[in-house]
Design an enzyme around this catalytic site. Structure first.
Site, PDB file in Angstrom:
ATOM      1  N   ASN A   8      14.803 -19.781 -75.511  1.00 12.62           N
ATOM      2  CA  ASN A   8      15.375 -19.030 -76.620  1.00 12.62           C
ATOM      3  C   ASN A   8      15.390 -19.956 -77.834  1.00 12.62           C
ATOM      4  O   ASN A   8      16.189 -20.890 -77.890  1.00 12.62           O
ATOM      5  CB  ASN A   8      16.800 -18.596 -76.222  1.00 12.62           C
ATOM      6  CG  ASN A   8      17.530 -17.896 -77.344  1.00 12.62           C
ATOM      7  OD1 ASN A   8      16.949 -17.578 -78.383  1.00 12.62           O
ATOM      8  ND2 ASN A   8      18.827 -17.639 -77.136  1.00 12.62           N
ATOM      9  N   LYS A  10      16.257 -19.227 -80.791  1.00 11.30           N
ATOM     10  CA  LYS A  10      17.352 -18.871 -81.713  1.00 11.30           C
ATOM     11  C   LYS A  10      16.833 -18.848 -83.148  1.00 11.30           C
ATOM     12  O   LYS A  10      15.844 -18.203 -83.412  1.00 11.30           O
ATOM     13  CB  LYS A  10      18.528 -19.828 -81.513  1.00 11.30           C
ATOM     14  CG  LYS A  10      18.959 -19.870 -80.050  1.00 11.30           C
ATOM     15  CD  LYS A  10      20.231 -20.600 -79.822  1.00 11.30           C
ATOM     16  CE  LYS A  10      20.573 -20.560 -78.346  1.00 11.30           C
ATOM     17  NZ  LYS A  10      21.840 -21.177 -78.037  1.00 11.30           N
ATOM     18  N   HIS A  88      23.438 -11.634 -75.705  1.00 13.46           N
ATOM     19  CA  HIS A  88      23.628 -13.083 -75.857  1.00 13.46           C
ATOM     20  C   HIS A  88      24.964 -13.335 -76.553  1.00 13.46           C
ATOM     21  O   HIS A  88      25.340 -12.621 -77.484  1.00 13.46           O
ATOM     22  CB  HIS A  88      22.474 -13.701 -76.659  1.00 13.46           C
ATOM     23  CG  HIS A  88      22.497 -15.198 -76.610  1.00 13.46           C
ATOM     24  ND1 HIS A  88      23.362 -15.945 -77.380  1.00 13.46           N
ATOM     25  CD2 HIS A  88      21.805 -16.083 -75.851  1.00 13.46           C
ATOM     26  CE1 HIS A  88      23.186 -17.226 -77.093  1.00 13.46           C
ATOM     27  NE2 HIS A  88      22.243 -17.338 -76.172  1.00 13.46           N
ATOM     28  N   GLU A  90      25.917 -15.401 -78.690  1.00 10.71           N
ATOM     29  CA  GLU A  90      25.902 -15.610 -80.146  1.00 10.71           C
ATOM     30  C   GLU A  90      25.864 -14.271 -80.879  1.00 10.71           C
ATOM     31  O   GLU A  90      26.444 -14.131 -81.956  1.00 10.71           O
ATOM     32  CB  GLU A  90      24.730 -16.520 -80.539  1.00 10.71           C
ATOM     33  CG  GLU A  90      25.058 -17.972 -80.225  1.00 10.71           C
ATOM     34  CD  GLU A  90      23.863 -18.838 -79.880  1.00 10.71           C
ATOM     35  OE1 GLU A  90      22.719 -18.457 -80.158  1.00 10.71           O
ATOM     36  OE2 GLU A  90      24.090 -19.929 -79.314  1.00 10.71           O
ATOM     37  N   GLU A 157      25.523 -17.396 -68.864  1.00 14.30           N
ATOM     38  CA  GLU A 157      25.590 -18.473 -69.849  1.00 14.30           C
ATOM     39  C   GLU A 157      27.030 -18.654 -70.307  1.00 14.30           C
ATOM     40  O   GLU A 157      27.490 -17.943 -71.214  1.00 14.30           O
ATOM     41  CB  GLU A 157      24.723 -18.135 -71.062  1.00 14.30           C
ATOM     42  CG  GLU A 157      23.267 -17.949 -70.761  1.00 14.30           C
ATOM     43  CD  GLU A 157      22.412 -18.162 -72.002  1.00 14.30           C
ATOM     44  OE1 GLU A 157      21.607 -19.086 -71.996  1.00 14.30           O
ATOM     45  OE2 GLU A 157      22.598 -17.409 -72.973  1.00 14.30           O
ATOM     46  N   GLY A 163      24.756 -25.045 -76.156  1.00 13.01           N
ATOM     47  CA  GLY A 163      24.550 -25.913 -77.309  1.00 13.01           C
ATOM     48  C   GLY A 163      25.549 -27.059 -77.416  1.00 13.01           C
ATOM     49  O   GLY A 163      25.639 -27.718 -78.444  1.00 13.01           O
ATOM     50  N   SER A 193      23.066 -25.633 -72.021  1.00 15.65           N
ATOM     51  CA  SER A 193      22.763 -27.072 -71.988  1.00 15.65           C
ATOM     52  C   SER A 193      21.867 -27.492 -70.817  1.00 15.65           C
ATOM     53  O   SER A 193      22.026 -28.580 -70.275  1.00 15.65           O
ATOM     54  CB  SER A 193      24.058 -27.896 -72.010  1.00 15.65           C
ATOM     55  OG  SER A 193      24.733 -27.688 -73.227  1.00 15.65           O
TER      56      SER A 193
HETATM   57  P1  PGA Z   1      21.392 -24.239 -75.034  1.00 16.18           P
HETATM   58  O1  PGA Z   1      21.332 -22.650 -75.305  1.00 16.18           O
HETATM   59  O2  PGA Z   1      20.354 -24.556 -74.006  1.00 16.18           O
HETATM   60  O3  PGA Z   1      21.131 -24.863 -76.364  1.00 16.18           O
HETATM   61  O4  PGA Z   1      22.771 -24.526 -74.522  1.00 16.18           O
HETATM   62  C1  PGA Z   1      21.115 -21.745 -74.271  1.00 16.18           C
HETATM   63  C2  PGA Z   1      21.184 -20.320 -74.765  1.00 16.18           C
HETATM   64  O5  PGA Z   1      22.042 -19.990 -75.575  1.00 16.18           O
HETATM   65  O6  PGA Z   1      20.367 -19.462 -74.349  1.00 16.18           O
END
Ligand code: PGA
Length: 233
Positions: A8, A10, A88, A90, A157, A163, A193
């Site tokens: 992803n 983003k 997701h 976010e 997640e 992140g 992560s």
């Molecule tokens: P990350 O994000 O690997 O940067 O933690 C994962 C995600 O949000 O899909």
């Protein structure tokens, strides 16, 4: 079963950078790899690579119309895109997407035969209250979702691991995946992560069918290392 590895991007990587990334990556992949890439909306391109699938990070549940800033089905169809991320954290937490909207998107894109990667995960305050609360919360994110949809993939997640460089530990992933597998038996990814160092032990967990990678996918060498490790499983 071959493990799934999804990236992803983003709001990262320009259209030009995405193109060179995808061209390079596709050449390194094998037929047996199961790779999904979710680029930024402006970097979406023809889903015509040999070994990887291009999916969209978002879309609005319409063919087209007056929905400023959103992507409609007709644009995705033109590119041959038929995979989408829904739910997701976010989008839920920063962009205020409600469970109702997630359900509308889910139903619309399922009717269109899309592969749906549906994301769930609790924030730190819920995790700190204990596993019963985690379970209750995750269950609420499945409300009105057709968990038996044949083209569904679920991604667990935990928001506090996204992140932050702090992945959930093996026990937490195991326990939560076990719980989610009771809700649905579809492939289940872990995200939060994941990187080239921790991916092996995460993929060793029985109920982890793959990973959804954010930050560590932005560098193609890191992402290739993750794919190499996934191939060993
Ligand atoms: P990350 O994000 O690997 O940067 O933690 C994962 C995600 O949000 O899909």
């Amino acid at each position: 079963m071959t493990k799934i590895v999804a990236a992803n991007f983003k709001t990262n990587l320009s259209r030009k950078d995405t193109k060179s990334y995808l061209d390079t990556l596709d050449k390194k992949l094998l037929t047996s790899d199961k790779i999904y890439i979710f680029p930024t909306p402006v970097s979406l391109c023809e889903n015509s690579f040999t070994h990887l699938k291009i999916g969209t990070q978002n879309a609005y549940p319409v063919l087209n119309g007056a929905f400023t800033g959103e992507i409609g089905l007709s644009s995705l169809k033109e590119l041959g895109i038929n995979s989408i991320l829904i739910g997701h954290s976010e989008r839920r937490n920063i962009l205020g997407e409600s469970q109702d909207l997630c359900v509308k998107k889910f139903d619309f894109f399922a009717k269109e035969g899309f592969e749906i990667i549906y994301c769930v995960g609790e924030d730190l305050s819920i995790r700190d209250r204990g596993f019963e609360d985690v379970k209750r919360f995750i269950k609420s994110e499945f409300e009105n979702i057709a968990t038996d949809y044949e083209k569904l993939i679920i991604a667990y997640e935990p928001v506090w691991a996204i992140g932050t460089g702090r992945s959930a530990n093996i026990h937490q992933i195991q326990e939560t995946h076990h719980f989610i597998k009771e809700i649905s038996s579809v492939p289940l990814l872990y995200g939060g992560s994941v990187n080239e160092k921790n991916v092996s032990e995460i993929l060793d967990i029985d109920e982890v069918d793959g990973v959804l990678v954010g930050s560590a996918s932005l560098d193609i060498d890191n992402f290739c290392e993750i794919i190499l490790k996934a191939r060993e499983k």
